[in-house]
Design an enzyme around this catalytic site. Structure first.
Site, PDB file in Angstrom:
ATOM      1  CB  ALA A   1       1.805  -2.522   5.286  1.00 29.44           C
TER       2      ALA A   1
ATOM      3  N   GLY B   1      -3.886  -3.492   7.592  1.00 30.20           N
ATOM      4  CA  GLY B   1      -4.131  -3.461   5.958  1.00 30.20           C
ATOM      5  C   GLY B   1      -4.886  -4.610   5.703  1.00 30.20           C
TER       6      GLY B   1
ATOM      7  CD  GLU C   1      -6.804  -0.050   6.597  1.00 31.47           C
ATOM      8  OE1 GLU C   1      -7.102   1.063   6.617  1.00 31.47           O
ATOM      9  OE2 GLU C   1      -5.594  -0.526   6.485  1.00 31.47           O
TER      10      GLU C   1
ATOM     11  CD  GLU D   1      -3.520   0.409  10.561  1.00 30.17           C
ATOM     12  OE1 GLU D   1      -3.845  -0.414   9.465  1.00 30.17           O
ATOM     13  OE2 GLU D   1      -4.306   0.235  11.647  1.00 30.17           O
TER      14      GLU D   1
END
Length: 268
Positions: free
Chosen positions: A74, A119, A122, A142
């Site tokens: 992110a 992310g 991910e 995270e």
């Protein structure tokens, strides 16, 4: 099939390149190491929606133009400027980027080099196969910034490596280098340095030589069957089999086999 090469841009930072039946979904925000901002997430989702509707695409490869990173996750600089209300408004768009990759109906391969964190990892986890090179560093850090993996990591990682190993990796927030990542099952294959994209595209071309109807049905059975008991999973498989058993692709595949020629898939 180089004569069919084409590129479509989705905003400034995402592109889809087509070469015959293979599509390359390109993360192209090099100045931010592909950090996923609100706008980039929106564009990833839009690109995936278009790919999902394209019946001519048989395999997708997710790649990065940055030489030292696949995606660092992110955009925390952007996140730092958002109010709580703005964060909540952005959440559905962020989720749509990850579910867009996850729900691609055709096989998807991630080509990972450099950092694939949070992310970014991910996005790779949302693919069916992850090919990395020796520079890859993956992880879900995270909790070290006060949040949790929110792009599918808490659900996808245990399905790859088991609950206890996933818990250790998520709770410790540690980064894992390429060789250990392969040993733990965090990535599937190690290519030579700098060859992750080439190897992923080669695998995609090999996949794309097969029946598009069969590929989509096989992916559906694999995905829907995860976590089910064996009896229920076999029912999922049977439903997928029935969806292809009387298809044009099945008829062409059997005919081509008996006639000792390459099949010309009708894709229906």
């Amino acid at each position: 099939m180089s004569e069919q090469l084409s590129e479509v841009r989705y905003g400034e930072w995402v592109a889809v390149r087509r070469d015959g039946f293979v599509a390359e979904l390109v993360l192209d925000r090099p100045k931010a190491m592909n950090a996923v901002s609100y706008e980039m997430a929106r564009c990833i989702a839009a690109a995936c929606a278009a790919l999902s509707e394209d019946r001519d695409v048989r395999a997708v490869v997710l790649t990065s133009t940055h030489e030292r990173a696949f995606c660092v996750g992110a955009d925390l600089k952007e996140r730092n400027s958002l109010s709580d209300a703005e964060m909540m408004r952005h959440r559905p768009v962020s989720r749509a980027a990850y579910t867009g990759v996850l729900e691609l109906p055709m096989p998807a391969i991630a080509a990972v080099h450099g950092y694939a964190l949070g992310g970014g990892y991910e996005l790779a986890l949302s693919c069916d196969v992850i090919i990395a090179d020796p520079t890859a560093v993956v992880g879900l850090p995270e909790v070290s910034v006060g949040v949790i993996p929110g792009g599918g990591g808490t659900q996808l990682l245990p399905r790859r490596v088991g609950a206890a190993r996933a818990a250790e990796l998520v709770f410790s927030a540690r980064r894992v280098a390429a060789e250990e990542a392969r040993e733990l099952g965090l990535v599937d294959r190690l290519a030579a340095e700098g060859e992750d994209r080439a190897e992923a595209l080669e695998l995609a071309r090999r996949i794309a030589a097969n029946s598009p109807v069969g590929l989509r049905a096989a992916k559906r059975a694999l995905r829907l069957g995860q976590g089910l008991d064996l009896r229920t999973g076999l029912e999922v498989e049977d439903a997928a089999w029935r969806s292809v058993a009387f298809s044009g692709d099945r008829a062409e595949g059997v005919a081509a086999f008996n006639e000792k020629r390459k099949p010309d898939w009708p894709g229906e």
